[in-house]
Design a protein around this motif. Structure first.
Motif: not given
Length: 152
Positions: A1-6, A8-13, A53-63, A71-75
């Protein structure tokens, strides 16, 4: 995944990975339990909304670059780049925010990304809500009466 302000691509964790393989040695299980505990204690800031970002959110994106801590929340990562909001006649474009600005709707001074009105240059439109305000309803229904939310 790519986002406008970074750059590098991100991977889902997945912060709640479950290891259910029964054919493992006790040492392997013990080592995996240590990793699971570390994931349960995991906290890092979301670079879009500045919330943890913590385990409450389950998924997040990391560079994908391990030397980068982006890192970004999945949302937050999956916010649409272009939005048609039911309360506004023009399309809205997601803009990364690097300095404090005031949300058109709630007047919060924030560094969160915001949606800027995409009206053409001939039209004057200052509509620019931050990402959370775009999620608010335009009406609130109660058992008593329906109220319109005036800002949207």
């Amino acid at each position: 995944m790519k986002v406008i302000e970074h750059q590098h691509p991100l991977k889902l964790i997945d912060l709640q990975v479950k290891n259910e393989d029964a054919e493992e040695s006790d040492e392997e299980v013990e080592e995996e339990e240590k990793v699971a505990v570390a994931q349960n204690e995991f906290v890092c800031p979301c670079k879009r909304c500045n919330q943890p970002i913590n385990e409450y959110y389950r998924y997040y994106y990391k560079c994908i670059d391990d030397s980068c801590d982006y890192s970004l929340h999945k949302f937050c990562a999956e916010l649409p780049k272009i939005l048609k909001h039911r309360s506004h006649s023009h399309l809205l474009t997601l803009i990364p925010n690097r300095s404090g600005w005031t949300c058109y709707n709630c007047l919060l001074i924030t560094e969160m990304p915001f949606y800027k009105c995409g009206a053409n240059e001939n039209e004057s439109c200052n509509f620019a809500p931050h990402e959370w305000c775009t999620l608010l309803p335009t009406e609130v229904h109660t058992t008593q009466v329906t109220h319109n939310i005036p800002s949207f």
